[in-house]
Design a protein around this motif. Structure first.
Motif, short mmCIF file in Angstrom:
data_model
loop_
_atom_site.label_atom_id
_atom_site.label_comp_id
_atom_site.label_asym_id
_atom_site.label_seq_id
_atom_site.Cartn_x
_atom_site.Cartn_y
_atom_site.Cartn_z
N HIS A 140 11.89 -75.33 70.14
CA HIS A 140 11.57 -75.50 68.73
C HIS A 140 10.52 -74.48 68.31
CE1 HIS A 140 13.83 -79.21 68.22
NE2 HIS A 140 13.35 -79.60 69.38
N GLY A 141 10.62 -74.00 67.07
CA GLY A 141 9.72 -72.97 66.59
C GLY A 141 8.59 -73.46 65.70
N ARG A 142 8.69 -74.70 65.23
CA ARG A 142 7.62 -75.21 64.39
C ARG A 142 7.59 -76.73 64.38
NH1 ARG A 142 9.59 -73.18 58.48
NH2 ARG A 142 11.60 -74.22 58.49
N LEU A 143 6.47 -77.24 63.92
CA LEU A 143 6.26 -78.67 63.78
C LEU A 143 5.77 -78.93 62.37
CD1 LEU A 143 6.00 -81.56 64.97
CD2 LEU A 143 3.70 -80.92 65.74
N ASN A 144 6.37 -79.92 61.71
CA ASN A 144 6.01 -80.29 60.35
C ASN A 144 5.28 -81.63 60.34
OD1 ASN A 144 7.57 -78.17 58.81
ND2 ASN A 144 9.19 -79.06 60.06
N LEU A 145 4.57 -81.87 59.27
CA LEU A 145 3.94 -83.17 59.06
C LEU A 145 3.69 -83.34 57.57
CD1 LEU A 145 0.64 -82.71 58.39
CD2 LEU A 145 0.62 -82.19 60.82
N ALA A 146 3.42 -84.57 57.17
CA ALA A 146 2.98 -84.86 55.81
C ALA A 146 1.61 -85.50 55.93
CB ALA A 146 3.97 -85.81 55.12
N VAL A 147 0.69 -85.06 55.11
CA VAL A 147 -0.69 -85.56 55.17
C VAL A 147 -1.11 -86.03 53.78
CG1 VAL A 147 -1.72 -83.28 54.86
CG2 VAL A 147 -3.02 -85.06 56.02
N THR A 148 -1.89 -87.07 53.77
CA THR A 148 -2.39 -87.62 52.52
C THR A 148 -3.46 -86.71 51.93
OG1 THR A 148 -1.97 -89.82 53.41
CG2 THR A 148 -3.44 -89.70 51.52
N GLU A 149 -3.32 -86.39 50.65
CA GLU A 149 -4.29 -85.52 49.98
C GLU A 149 -5.70 -86.07 50.05
OE1 GLU A 149 -2.97 -84.84 45.98
OE2 GLU A 149 -1.36 -83.50 46.62
N ASP A 150 -5.82 -87.39 50.02
CA ASP A 150 -7.14 -88.04 50.03
C ASP A 150 -7.73 -88.18 51.43
OD1 ASP A 150 -6.83 -88.33 47.31
OD2 ASP A 150 -6.22 -90.44 47.43
N ASN A 151 -7.15 -87.49 52.41
CA ASN A 151 -7.62 -87.62 53.78
C ASN A 151 -8.01 -86.24 54.33
OD1 ASN A 151 -8.19 -88.40 56.38
ND2 ASN A 151 -6.26 -89.48 56.70
N PRO A 152 -9.12 -85.67 53.81
CA PRO A 152 -9.50 -84.32 54.26
C PRO A 152 -9.82 -84.26 55.74
CG PRO A 152 -11.24 -85.29 52.94
CD PRO A 152 -10.06 -86.21 52.83
N ARG A 153 -10.27 -85.34 56.32
CA ARG A 153 -10.55 -85.34 57.77
C ARG A 153 -9.28 -84.99 58.55
NH1 ARG A 153 -12.63 -90.33 61.52
NH2 ARG A 153 -13.05 -89.06 63.36
N ALA A 154 -8.16 -85.56 58.13
CA ALA A 154 -6.89 -85.30 58.81
C ALA A 154 -6.42 -83.87 58.54
CB ALA A 154 -5.83 -86.30 58.37
N TRP A 155 -6.35 -83.47 57.26
CA TRP A 155 -5.79 -82.16 57.03
C TRP A 155 -6.68 -81.03 57.52
CZ3 TRP A 155 -8.53 -79.63 53.23
CH2 TRP A 155 -8.99 -80.33 52.11
N LYS A 156 -7.98 -81.26 57.61
CA LYS A 156 -8.85 -80.23 58.20
C LYS A 156 -8.60 -80.11 59.71
CE LYS A 156 -12.40 -80.32 54.68
NZ LYS A 156 -13.79 -80.65 54.34
N LEU A 157 -8.35 -81.24 60.36
CA LEU A 157 -7.97 -81.20 61.78
C LEU A 157 -6.69 -80.39 61.94
CD1 LEU A 157 -7.96 -82.08 64.81
CD2 LEU A 157 -6.69 -84.10 64.05
N TYR A 158 -5.68 -80.71 61.14
CA TYR A 158 -4.40 -80.00 61.25
C TYR A 158 -4.57 -78.51 60.99
CZ TYR A 158 -2.58 -84.77 60.92
OH TYR A 158 -2.33 -86.11 61.11
N GLU A 159 -5.36 -78.14 59.99
CA GLU A 159 -5.60 -76.72 59.72
C GLU A 159 -6.27 -76.05 60.92
OE1 GLU A 159 -7.87 -76.79 56.07
OE2 GLU A 159 -6.05 -76.60 54.84
N SER A 160 -7.19 -76.73 61.58
CA SER A 160 -7.89 -76.14 62.72
C SER A 160 -6.97 -75.93 63.91
CB SER A 160 -9.09 -77.01 63.13
OG SER A 160 -8.67 -78.18 63.81
N ILE A 161 -5.87 -76.65 63.95
CA ILE A 161 -4.88 -76.51 65.02
C ILE A 161 -3.87 -75.41 64.69
CG2 ILE A 161 -2.98 -77.72 66.22
CD1 ILE A 161 -4.60 -80.31 65.86
N GLY A 162 -3.80 -75.00 63.42
CA GLY A 162 -2.88 -73.94 63.04
C GLY A 162 -1.84 -74.35 62.01
N PHE A 163 -1.92 -75.57 61.51
CA PHE A 163 -1.01 -75.99 60.45
C PHE A 163 -1.44 -75.35 59.14
CE2 PHE A 163 -0.19 -79.25 63.54
CZ PHE A 163 1.14 -79.60 63.34
N GLN A 164 -0.45 -75.02 58.32
CA GLN A 164 -0.71 -74.48 56.99
C GLN A 164 0.08 -75.29 55.98
OE1 GLN A 164 0.37 -70.34 57.19
NE2 GLN A 164 -1.45 -69.80 58.35
N ARG A 165 -0.46 -75.35 54.78
CA ARG A 165 0.27 -76.04 53.71
C ARG A 165 1.58 -75.32 53.47
NH1 ARG A 165 -3.48 -78.95 49.41
NH2 ARG A 165 -5.28 -79.30 50.74
#
Length: 169
Positions: A140-165
């Motif tokens: 597989h070449g990528r991994l997707n997820l959906a994150v709650t806008e009101d949960n910056p703790r989660a999306w900041k973790l994902y960004e630090s791992i390499g996820f992008q919007r």
């Protein structure tokens, strides 16, 4: 994914490229969740989401949270990719998990959560890394997820791992 009467929070999609991930020895140390884990994972989900923007996803009871986990195992959010789903245990008790499914032909990080008593130890980061490595081995070449806008703790973790919007054209 929500109980009747609750208001779902807005979410956005994130994606990470995983084709060039390095081999991770953690994968071999982590067990995959089993159907016998469903009740314990439901309890874990309920405890993990309590007081967070994702609280409605678990519902208000262990029964509703367990039903949500059962839906993941039953394929409601795409077939569970067991080889890329992992659980961390403290003794026999699950304290963190990452559940990956195949949604619309691509891997989806359906859920990742950690017991409040074990947060801040890097378990979610390690689980996501193990999932990404397992997916890379499977081609597989990528991994997707959906994150709650009101949960910056989660999306900041994902960004630090390499996820992008994910931006649509």
């Amino acid at each position: 994914m929500n109980d009747v009467g609750s208001t779902p929070s807005a979410r956005f999609r994130m994606t990470a490229i995983i084709s060039e991930r390095s081999e991770c020895s953690l994968n071999s140390e982590l067990p995959h969740p089993t159907s016998e884990d469903i009740p314990a994972l439901g309890n874990l989900m309920l405890a993990s989401y309590l007081g967070t923007p994702n609280e409605a996803d678990a519902g208000q009871t262990a029964t509703s949270a367990t039903a949500e986990i059962r839906r993941v195992f039953d394929g409601e959010y795409g077939k569970l990719i067991l080889e890329a789903s992992f659980v961390v245990r403290d003794g026999n008790k699950p304290v963190a998990t990452a559940l990956v499914t195949s949604w619309q032909g691509e891997p989806l990080l359906a859920y990742v959560f950690t017991a409040p008593s074990h947060t801040g130890r890097g378990l979610a980061r390690s689980l996501i890394g193990a999932s990404m490595n397992a997916l890379a081995v499977q081609g597989h070449g990528r991994l997707n997820l959906a994150v709650t806008e009101d949960n910056p703790r989660a999306w900041k973790l994902y960004e630090s791992i390499g996820f992008q919007r994910f931006i649509t054209a």
